[in-house]
Scaffold this motif. Structure first.
Motif, mmCIF file in Angstrom:
data_model
loop_
_atom_site.group_PDB
_atom_site.id
_atom_site.type_symbol
_atom_site.label_atom_id
_atom_site.label_comp_id
_atom_site.label_asym_id
_atom_site.label_seq_id
_atom_site.Cartn_x
_atom_site.Cartn_y
_atom_site.Cartn_z
ATOM 1 N N TYR A 160 -42.797 43.483 -32.358
ATOM 2 C CA TYR A 160 -43.836 42.641 -31.790
ATOM 3 C C TYR A 160 -45.184 43.003 -32.402
ATOM 4 N N ASP A 161 -45.960 41.988 -32.644
ATOM 5 C CA ASP A 161 -47.327 42.178 -33.157
ATOM 6 C C ASP A 161 -48.242 41.263 -32.362
ATOM 7 N N VAL A 162 -49.097 41.853 -31.515
ATOM 8 C CA VAL A 162 -50.029 41.086 -30.698
ATOM 9 C C VAL A 162 -51.445 41.327 -31.212
ATOM 10 N N GLN A 163 -52.131 40.237 -31.541
ATOM 11 C CA GLN A 163 -53.493 40.326 -32.074
ATOM 12 C C GLN A 163 -54.467 39.735 -31.066
ATOM 13 N N LEU A 164 -55.530 40.494 -30.750
ATOM 14 C CA LEU A 164 -56.597 40.049 -29.859
ATOM 15 C C LEU A 164 -57.811 39.762 -30.734
ATOM 16 N N LEU A 165 -58.215 38.490 -30.802
ATOM 17 C CA LEU A 165 -59.183 38.048 -31.808
ATOM 18 C C LEU A 165 -60.391 37.406 -31.143
ATOM 19 N N GLU A 225 -68.117 49.032 -19.494
ATOM 20 C CA GLU A 225 -66.733 48.850 -19.067
ATOM 21 C C GLU A 225 -65.810 48.894 -20.278
ATOM 22 N N THR A 226 -64.552 49.221 -20.051
ATOM 23 C CA THR A 226 -63.515 49.102 -21.086
ATOM 24 C C THR A 226 -62.392 48.265 -20.504
ATOM 25 N N TYR A 227 -61.670 47.569 -21.389
ATOM 26 C CA TYR A 227 -60.642 46.641 -20.929
ATOM 27 C C TYR A 227 -59.358 46.844 -21.735
ATOM 28 N N ARG A 228 -58.265 46.528 -21.051
ATOM 29 C CA ARG A 228 -56.961 46.551 -21.697
ATOM 30 C C ARG A 228 -56.239 45.247 -21.409
ATOM 31 N N ALA A 229 -55.370 44.869 -22.338
ATOM 32 C CA ALA A 229 -54.551 43.667 -22.161
ATOM 33 C C ALA A 229 -53.114 44.085 -21.906
ATOM 34 N N LYS A 230 -52.513 43.511 -20.869
ATOM 35 C CA LYS A 230 -51.092 43.708 -20.578
ATOM 36 C C LYS A 230 -50.379 42.410 -20.927
ATOM 37 N N ILE A 231 -49.419 42.494 -21.857
ATOM 38 C CA ILE A 231 -48.774 41.295 -22.396
ATOM 39 C C ILE A 231 -47.272 41.385 -22.177
ATOM 40 N N GLN A 232 -46.712 40.380 -21.522
ATOM 41 C CA GLN A 232 -45.274 40.284 -21.313
ATOM 42 C C GLN A 232 -44.683 39.368 -22.384
ATOM 43 N N LEU A 233 -43.784 39.913 -23.226
ATOM 44 C CA LEU A 233 -43.133 39.151 -24.292
ATOM 45 C C LEU A 233 -41.631 39.269 -24.100
ATOM 46 N N GLN A 234 -41.013 38.188 -23.683
ATOM 47 C CA GLN A 234 -39.573 38.183 -23.406
ATOM 48 C C GLN A 234 -39.231 39.342 -22.472
ATOM 49 N N ASP A 235 -38.474 40.346 -22.909
ATOM 50 C CA ASP A 235 -38.101 41.454 -22.050
ATOM 51 C C ASP A 235 -38.922 42.712 -22.307
ATOM 52 N N THR A 236 -40.074 42.549 -22.962
ATOM 53 C CA THR A 236 -40.898 43.698 -23.333
ATOM 54 C C THR A 236 -42.302 43.546 -22.759
ATOM 55 N N LEU A 237 -42.849 44.621 -22.182
ATOM 56 C CA LEU A 237 -44.218 44.655 -21.680
ATOM 57 C C LEU A 237 -45.040 45.571 -22.572
ATOM 58 N N LEU A 238 -46.068 45.004 -23.198
ATOM 59 C CA LEU A 238 -46.957 45.776 -24.059
ATOM 60 C C LEU A 238 -48.322 45.912 -23.396
ATOM 61 N N GLU A 239 -49.011 47.000 -23.722
ATOM 62 C CA GLU A 239 -50.370 47.202 -23.232
ATOM 63 C C GLU A 239 -51.206 47.750 -24.380
ATOM 64 N N GLN A 240 -52.374 47.121 -24.623
ATOM 65 C CA GLN A 240 -53.223 47.577 -25.707
ATOM 66 C C GLN A 240 -54.681 47.322 -25.391
ATOM 67 N N ASP A 241 -55.555 48.047 -26.108
ATOM 68 C CA ASP A 241 -56.987 47.948 -25.862
ATOM 69 C C ASP A 241 -57.528 46.605 -26.309
ATOM 70 N N VAL A 242 -58.459 46.075 -25.508
ATOM 71 C CA VAL A 242 -59.248 44.933 -25.935
ATOM 72 C C VAL A 242 -60.335 45.449 -26.880
ATOM 73 N N PRO A 243 -60.646 44.732 -27.980
ATOM 74 C CA PRO A 243 -61.686 45.216 -28.900
ATOM 75 C C PRO A 243 -62.971 45.584 -28.157
ATOM 76 N N LYS A 244 -63.599 46.670 -28.586
ATOM 77 C CA LYS A 244 -64.829 47.153 -27.964
ATOM 78 C C LYS A 244 -65.964 46.174 -28.214
ATOM 79 N N ALA A 245 -66.757 45.907 -27.181
ATOM 80 C CA ALA A 245 -67.884 44.979 -27.324
ATOM 81 C C ALA A 245 -69.091 45.683 -27.924
ATOM 82 N N LEU A 246 -69.947 44.902 -28.596
ATOM 83 C CA LEU A 246 -71.207 45.421 -29.133
ATOM 84 C C LEU A 246 -72.251 45.445 -28.024
ATOM 85 N N ALA A 247 -73.030 46.533 -27.982
ATOM 86 C CA ALA A 247 -74.106 46.621 -26.990
ATOM 87 C C ALA A 247 -75.202 45.610 -27.293
#
Length: 802
Positions: A160-165, A225-247
């Motif tokens: 799996y490859d999940v891209q947050l853009l 704040e910091t954020y994470r994305a939880k993504i359900q793909l078929q039978d797999t649950l992935l969790e990854q960081d949301v890109p850091k925001a600019l101040a």
């Protein structure tokens, strides 16, 4: 024009540069854009219309190529199109040079039983297109039908490859940001659903895939704040960081839903607004080198600036909006325009029905006028499984060159039956992402240096020993007319340029004295290093996975091994006394392996002379024949092929309802040579035949004979001049014929083609008529129509009839 908030100055409209208006924008940016406009680079685009997309192993890939310029007019700068076929690993299998005239060219790739079932890739590009990156090359999947062996290890390679853009490239603190989400499995899109959570685990927003593994969401990124994305793909649950925001920073947002205006939002936060270190912000709207609008802001006076731009100023296709801080690009967003100015309409009707054929009339027109269009039409069964129309001339010219990476189904976004196609197209462009670069890099990307030139023909190079006082060197083909001349200097090298040469042509180089007499050079050597090169293709997706996942006919479950031609008792020369027929289907593995290896050797041996030699099969004849007085024409006469004469006096090789072109050592034997042709069998090494099948138009069976003489004969034969056999020229386009398997009735109708009309041109009224054969087994037809006009109208229409 644009409607903008206060503080924004309108500088550039429809590419008309006015230096006096540039003073409020940064000098380096304007200088760079001015230079780009003064020295623009034409960009070429290619579309290849194949007669279908799934083939048997003994089939022919028939195609028509369209080469357009930046504004979709037929390109007049290029005469050579390189078309290659690669296997699923990116290894080159076939290469063709297609002659392009007024933006179009015809060709074919002859498959053979040495080609394994699987997914292949058809690539097409001009030499000049290489200046602009791989996005401008044309790439299409082709499937060879048959059974694939199981691959149990395939599952191990799926990842799996999940891209947050972030929209326009960056997230900004305390700003409502849009985030595109793209998910892949084994390089193919996969559906998903998910949530954005904060550092305390609270849900901020939810999202899900909307189309082809793509989705979006919006949320305010709170400071600290910091954020994470939880993504359900078929039978797999992935969790990854949301890109850091600019101040501190600025982002762009596009709303393309309004029919009249393109709505742009320039967003920032209070921290950026209260401490502005940038002296000038500039918005640039463009497509390739064509600039449409430039807006300058001396400073930001709001956290959310709205700009409405009249869509009429744009062209059709993908455009780019780039935001500059001084002369540094800081944000970018792609958007699509569909103006309707080049909208075209296509209709098809039965004009005449005869006992054995149907005549159709095809009509084209633009928004306000009839169109003169160059077209190709693929005709298949109404419920055909032999075509998967994922590419059209619209997607190839208006979308694919402007998008990085692979688009799974480009044609989807141009099918008016898809209600959400515009929304999904904007989602595709939202998930393009962006990588920071400098102004110089941006201009270089839009208008690169020309490392590769337009190709107007082929070169013939060589060296010779300069003799006497001869100053002219001439080039002579088989018909003995001089086609080119170069003037010799003291150097021993020569080069003839921009030649229209075809593979198999034979040429002679000779001196010509002041009286016009031709003199053979005593020593001459040709430079053959410019022959076709074999390249590899880097494939972005995982073809082995996709082939098996897609299902029949593009997967290979329950698909028989259609297409393997068996030459046994039904061989063309089965009645020839003494001929040893090949074995029937029942053969041992050892015999099959030996025959396969021998066939591969034969193909490799003669391919330099005959590019499609894999379509030919040996005609064995007893050794005793070689020791007799028999010649080639005697052997052919025993099977009913004799030299005959047409009404116009032209000779040809044929018989009762059959016709056979003859080639010797890859050279076509001209009609005037046939009556006096004498070639003893003991000087022949191999005779091979390709049974093309029945041509319903000419009412004849067509076969092609390839004869290869022995090495001793070739060395002994006296020639007045040294001949050079061209093997790096154009590949000749053949006339389409109905495949032999159509008449065998051994394959499913939904995997067969009906006809292929590659060269149709409408008249001044926008009409063209064409005829196809009647077939009582046909339950409706599918007409896949592609083409373009001289003024840039793109024709793409699929019509089903009963």
């Amino acid at each position: 024009m644009s409607k903008v908030a206060s503080g924004v100055k309108f500088l550039l409209y429809i590419g008309m540069l006015s230096v006096s208006l540039f003073m409020t924008a940064q000098t380096s940016l304007i200088d760079g854009l001015y230079e780009m406009q003064q020295n623009p680079r034409l960009k070429e685009k290619v579309y290849v219309h194949t007669n279908k997309t799934a083939y048997f192993s003994d089939d022919i890939i028939w195609f028509k190529a369209y080469v357009g310029d930046s504004i979709n007019h037929p390109s007049v700068r290029t005469k050579i199109l390189e078309v290659k076929l690669f296997d699923e690993n990116g290894t080159q299998i076939f290469a063709k040079n297609i002659a392009i005239t007024e933006g179009t060219g015809l060709g074919q790739i002859e498959l053979n039983d040495a080609i394994a079932p699987g997914v292949y890739y058809l690539q097409a590009r001009t030499n000049y297109m290489r200046n602009f990156g791989k996005e401008y090359q044309y790439l299409q999947e082709i499937t060879i039908l048959g059974q694939l062996p199981p691959n149990p290890s395939m599952e191990e390679h799926k990842q799996y490859d999940v891209q947050l853009l972030p929209e326009s490239g960056n997230l900004i603190e305390d700003v409502e940001n849009s985030l595109g989400i793209k998910a892949l499995l084994g390089s193919r899109s996969v559906d998903f659903q998910g949530t954005i959570i904060n550092n305390e685990g609270g849900t901020i927003t939810t999202f899900q895939s909307e189309h082809e593994g793509m989705g979006r969401c919006s949320f305010i990124y709170e400071k600290g704040e910091t954020y994470r994305a939880k993504i359900q793909l078929q039978d797999t649950l992935l969790e990854q960081d949301v890109p850091k925001a600019l101040a501190k920073g600025v982002s762009l947002s596009i709303d393309n839903s309004d029919e009249k205006y393109l709505k742009t939002s320039v967003k920032t936060n209070e921290a950026t607004l209260n401490n502005q270190a940038v002296s000038n912000y500039t918005l640039l709207y463009y497509q390739d080198r064509q600039l449409f609008q430039l807006l300058s802001m001396e400073r930001l006076d709001s956290t959310n600036l709205f700009i409405e731009t009249d869509k009429n100023i744009f062209l059709d296709g993908v455009h780019t909006l780039t935001l500059f801080a001084d002369d540094q690009p800081i944000a970018e967003r792609k958007f699509y325009m569909e103006t309707g100015r080049k909208k075209s309409f296509v209709s098809l009707e039965k004009a005449k029905i005869d006992s054995d054929s149907i005549t159709y009339r095809l009509s084209t027109k633009g928004k306000k006028k009839r169109l003169g269009v160059d077209l190709s039409v693929s005709i298949l069964q109404k419920k055909s499984k032999a075509v998967d129309q994922k590419n059209t001339i619209e997607s190839a010219f208006l979308l694919s060159p402007y998008v990085k990476g692979t688009i799974e189904n480009p044609a989807y976004y141009f099918d008016t039956e898809n209600e959400k196609r515009k929304e999904h197209l904007d989602l595709l462009l939202l998930t393009q992402g962006w990588t920071r670069y400098t102004l110089d890099e941006l201009i270089q990307e839009i208008n690169p240096d020309e490392a590769y030139e337009f190709e107007q023909g082929f070169e013939l190079k060589g060296t010779l020993k300069k003799e006497g006082k001869y100053t002219d060197l001439v080039l002579i083909p088989d018909d003995l007319r001089i086609i080119d001349k170069v003037e010799l200097t003291d150097q021993s090298q020569f080069v003839f340029q921009n030649l229209d040469l075809f593979n198999g042509d034979t040429l002679r180089v000779a001196y010509r004295d002041s009286f016009g007499k031709l003199i053979k050079p005593s020593t001459i050597a040709y430079d053959t290093t410019a022959n076709k090169t074999t390249t590899d293709l880097k494939i972005d997706r995982a073809p082995a996975v996709s082939a098996r996942e897609k299902g029949p006919p593009y997967g290979f479950d329950n698909i028989k091994n259609y297409g393997t031609r068996v030459w046994g008792n039904d061989s063309l020369f089965r009645n020839l006394e003494g001929t040893i027929d090949l074995d029937e289907v029942t053969v041992t593995d050892k015999k099959r392996s030996e025959r396969y290896l021998q066939r591969r050797k034969t193909i490799a041996k003669y391919k330099p002379l005959v590019s499609d030699i894999g379509k030919y099969y040996d005609i064995p004849f007893p050794e005793v024949f070689k020791n007799s007085d028999m010649g080639l024409m005697d052997l052919l006469a025993q099977q009913g092929f004799t030299v005959r004469t047409r009404d116009n006096g032209e000779a040809y090789l044929g018989g009762h309802r059959k016709f056979a072109p003859l080639f010797i050592n890859g050279r076509s034997i001209r009609p005037e040579e046939l009556p006096t042709l004498q070639l003893p069998l003991n000087d022949i090494e191999n005779i091979m035949v390709n049974n093309l099948g029945f041509d319903p138009g000419a009412q004849v069976s067509i076969m092609i004979f390839q004869v290869f003489t022995s090495a001793d004969y070739r060395q002994y034969k006296n020639k007045p001049f040294d001949q050079f056999v061209v093997n790096n020229g154009f590949d000749r386009a053949r006339t389409y014929y109905t495949p032999r398997y159509i008449f065998e009735e051994s394959r499913p109708l939904d995997l067969l083609e009906v006809d292929w009309k590659p060269h149709l041109k409408t008249d001044t009224k926008g009409d063209i008529s064409f005829k196809i054969a009647q077939n009582e087994k046909t339950n409706g037809l599918l007409f896949v129509i592609q083409g373009f006009s001289n003024d840039g109208h793109l024709i793409s229409k699929t019509i089903a009839t009963d």
